[in-house]
Write a protein that holds these residues in place. Structure first.
Motif, PDB file in Angstrom:
ATOM      1  N   HIS A 163      17.946  35.652  43.283  1.00  0.00           N
ATOM      2  CA  HIS A 163      17.189  35.680  44.537  1.00  0.00           C
ATOM      3  C   HIS A 163      17.523  36.855  45.446  1.00  0.00           C
ATOM      4  O   HIS A 163      16.726  37.227  46.280  1.00  0.00           O
ATOM      5  N   ASP A 164      18.737  37.387  45.310  1.00  0.00           N
ATOM      6  CA  ASP A 164      19.240  38.337  46.297  1.00  0.00           C
ATOM      7  C   ASP A 164      19.270  37.687  47.678  1.00  0.00           C
ATOM      8  O   ASP A 164      18.925  38.302  48.674  1.00  0.00           O
ATOM      9  N   ASP A 165      19.666  36.426  47.694  1.00  0.00           N
ATOM     10  CA  ASP A 165      19.840  35.729  48.961  1.00  0.00           C
ATOM     11  C   ASP A 165      21.218  36.039  49.543  1.00  0.00           C
ATOM     12  O   ASP A 165      22.116  36.525  48.829  1.00  0.00           O
ATOM     13  N   VAL A 191      19.657  46.348  38.163  1.00  0.00           N
ATOM     14  CA  VAL A 191      19.515  45.448  39.303  1.00  0.00           C
ATOM     15  C   VAL A 191      18.254  45.806  40.092  1.00  0.00           C
ATOM     16  O   VAL A 191      17.988  46.972  40.355  1.00  0.00           O
ATOM     17  N   HIS A 192      17.497  44.788  40.456  1.00  0.00           N
ATOM     18  CA  HIS A 192      16.231  44.949  41.187  1.00  0.00           C
ATOM     19  C   HIS A 192      15.178  45.689  40.377  1.00  0.00           C
ATOM     20  O   HIS A 192      14.505  46.593  40.878  1.00  0.00           O
ATOM     21  N   ALA A 193      15.056  45.293  39.133  1.00  0.00           N
ATOM     22  CA  ALA A 193      14.020  45.884  38.283  1.00  0.00           C
ATOM     23  C   ALA A 193      12.630  45.623  38.844  1.00  0.00           C
ATOM     24  O   ALA A 193      11.674  46.306  38.485  1.00  0.00           O
ATOM     25  N   PRO A 241      22.901  35.841  38.862  1.00  0.00           N
ATOM     26  CA  PRO A 241      23.592  37.119  38.669  1.00  0.00           C
ATOM     27  C   PRO A 241      23.500  38.115  39.813  1.00  0.00           C
ATOM     28  O   PRO A 241      24.173  39.130  39.780  1.00  0.00           O
ATOM     29  N   HIS A 242      22.678  37.793  40.840  1.00  0.00           N
ATOM     30  CA  HIS A 242      22.659  38.742  41.962  1.00  0.00           C
ATOM     31  C   HIS A 242      22.398  38.012  43.275  1.00  0.00           C
ATOM     32  O   HIS A 242      21.249  37.822  43.689  1.00  0.00           O
ATOM     33  N   GLU A 243      23.469  37.627  43.916  1.00  0.00           N
ATOM     34  CA  GLU A 243      23.390  36.972  45.226  1.00  0.00           C
ATOM     35  C   GLU A 243      24.486  37.557  46.120  1.00  0.00           C
ATOM     36  O   GLU A 243      25.332  38.327  45.669  1.00  0.00           O
ATOM     37  N   HIS A 244      24.438  37.148  47.386  1.00  0.00           N
ATOM     38  CA  HIS A 244      25.473  37.562  48.336  1.00  0.00           C
ATOM     39  C   HIS A 244      25.917  36.350  49.128  1.00  0.00           C
ATOM     40  O   HIS A 244      25.080  35.531  49.503  1.00  0.00           O
ATOM     41  N   VAL A 245      27.204  36.261  49.386  1.00  0.00           N
ATOM     42  CA  VAL A 245      27.656  35.304  50.382  1.00  0.00           C
ATOM     43  C   VAL A 245      27.439  35.967  51.743  1.00  0.00           C
ATOM     44  O   VAL A 245      26.443  35.733  52.408  1.00  0.00           O
ATOM     45  N   LYS A 279      15.477  46.176  47.694  1.00  0.00           N
ATOM     46  CA  LYS A 279      15.495  47.446  46.979  1.00  0.00           C
ATOM     47  C   LYS A 279      16.839  47.655  46.316  1.00  0.00           C
ATOM     48  O   LYS A 279      17.684  48.359  46.804  1.00  0.00           O
ATOM     49  N   PHE A 280      17.053  46.984  45.252  1.00  0.00           N
ATOM     50  CA  PHE A 280      18.243  47.187  44.445  1.00  0.00           C
ATOM     51  C   PHE A 280      17.755  47.358  43.017  1.00  0.00           C
ATOM     52  O   PHE A 280      16.861  46.660  42.607  1.00  0.00           O
ATOM     53  N   ILE A 281      18.360  48.218  42.275  1.00  0.00           N
ATOM     54  CA  ILE A 281      17.975  48.369  40.869  1.00  0.00           C
ATOM     55  C   ILE A 281      19.182  48.791  40.050  1.00  0.00           C
ATOM     56  O   ILE A 281      20.099  49.370  40.547  1.00  0.00           O
TER      57      ILE A 281
END
Ligand SMILES: [Zn+2]
Length: 353
Positions: free
Chosen positions: A286-288, A232-234, A53-57, A5-7
């Motif tokens: 991925h938002d991994d 983000v999270h469209a 463009p949208h991941e997390h370590v 849930k990001f947008i």
């Protein structure tokens, strides 16, 4: 923070017909001046390459100001994350945009160490995350004005984050669903001020399409061009009701929670945008990532349970072949993963020397 849930939003010019010239104008290594800011400093746009463009370590979901972060020894987090970044690099990933904000475990020293060790460009952010019932907002987000908050974020841009000398490469906010809360509006106004001074683009996690439409209008009212915004999270706009409308205005539509179970819906979203000539506004990710967990006094880094068994890869191994089969050309896919992030995160106003 629910990773699914990001947008965020953006809106600007009209539809663009895809053709070779458009790809060159919007996506080629030759496109325009400017740069992106990585944890290792300025990077020319033509060095970005394939970008997620949208991941997390690593993220820490304990909550703002509850514990001193990071909780872990940096050497252990470095050792844990290195193989995943190396693996992504071996799969042709060049640039990794880390969307973990301050107070949710942002660790820019770790990001820099990983970037230097792997050769993957990593970009970090400034700004605050007000979604998830404001669990990740520091107390001063409520007491300070938008001018004061903007001054804090500008300081990170001009002088570096804390005493690291590492600068953010974009502004990351998070808001919930529907009508914007007063504190969310204040953060968005602060982001507008920072963008107008620094050129840093604005990426906003949003709970649903209605909130995306609301803050896009608010930002336009503050003088921000829609092409400075990344929704983000469209995919949280589950029917894709607002995808073409906001992309048509210029916003970048970031479909960034891909996993194998989402294949059909992602293909549908992308084909709809293709039909409107708006693939030049699509971002894929991925938002991994990994979260810090403490068990029996030991710190562990647990991979998100989001459907991707191997992080940072399924956009290329699963989504890409499906899209090529469904009429998205290799050139168009290349534009989405190389050209679009370049334009979306390009810094056009030089705020640092
Ligand atoms: Zn995320």
């Amino acid at each position: 923070m629910n990773r699914r849930k990001f947008i965020s939003v953006s809106c600007l010019t009209g539809a663009v017909t895809l053709c070779a010239d458009t790809l060159i104008a919007f996506g080629s290594p030759e496109a325009g001046d400017g740069y992106v800011m990585t944890v290792c400093g300025k990077l020319p746009l033509d060095k970005m390459g394939v970008t997620l463009p949208h991941e997390h370590v690593i993220t820490d979901f304990t909550g703002a100001e509850k514990i001193k972060q990071p909780q872990y020894e940096r050497s252990s987090s470095f050792k844990a994350m290195l193989p995943y970044l190396l693996s992504a690099k071996a799969s042709d990933l060049n640039t990794f945009i880390d969307c973990t904000p301050a107070y949710i475990g942002r660790d820019v020293i770790l990001l820099k160490q990983l970037s230097e060790a792997t050769g993957v460009n990593i970009i970090t952010n400034t700004g605050y995350y007000a979604a998830a019932d404001q669990k990740y907002l520091p107390a001063h987000a409520y007491t300070e004005s938008s001018e004061q908050l903007a001054a804090r974020w500008m300081k990170e841009w001009e002088q570096g984050i804390e005493d690291t000398g590492i600068c953010p490469g974009f502004i990351k906010l998070g808001v919930g669903s529907g009508a914007l809360k007063p504190v969310e509006q204040k953060l968005i106004r602060a982001a507008a001020k920072v963008h107008l001074k620094s050129g840093l683009k604005i990426a906003i996690h949003t709970g649903d399409g209605a909130a995306a439409v609301a803050y896009t209008q608010l930002l336009i009212n503050e003088g921000v061009r829609p092409d400075a915004l990344i929704w983000v999270h469209a995919q949280n706009d589950t029917e894709g009701e607002f995808h073409t409308a906001l992309a048509g205005k210029g916003c970048y539509v970031s479909l960034d929670g891909f996993n194998k179970d989402a294949l059909a819906i992602y293909c549908r979203y992308i084909k709809n945008l293709q039909a409107e000539g708006l693939l030049n506004k699509v971002l894929l990710s991925h938002d991994d990532g990994f979260s810090v967990e403490k068990k029996d006094g030991d710190i562990m880094f647990n991979q998100y349970q989001n459907g991707n068994s191997t992080p940072y890869g399924s956009v290329f191994t699963i989504l890409k072949p499906a899209l090529l089969q469904q009429g998205v050309s290799a050139l168009e896919f290349d534009m989405i993963v190389r050209g679009n992030p370049r334009r979306a995160f390009k810094i056009e106003v030089c705020g640092v020397g």
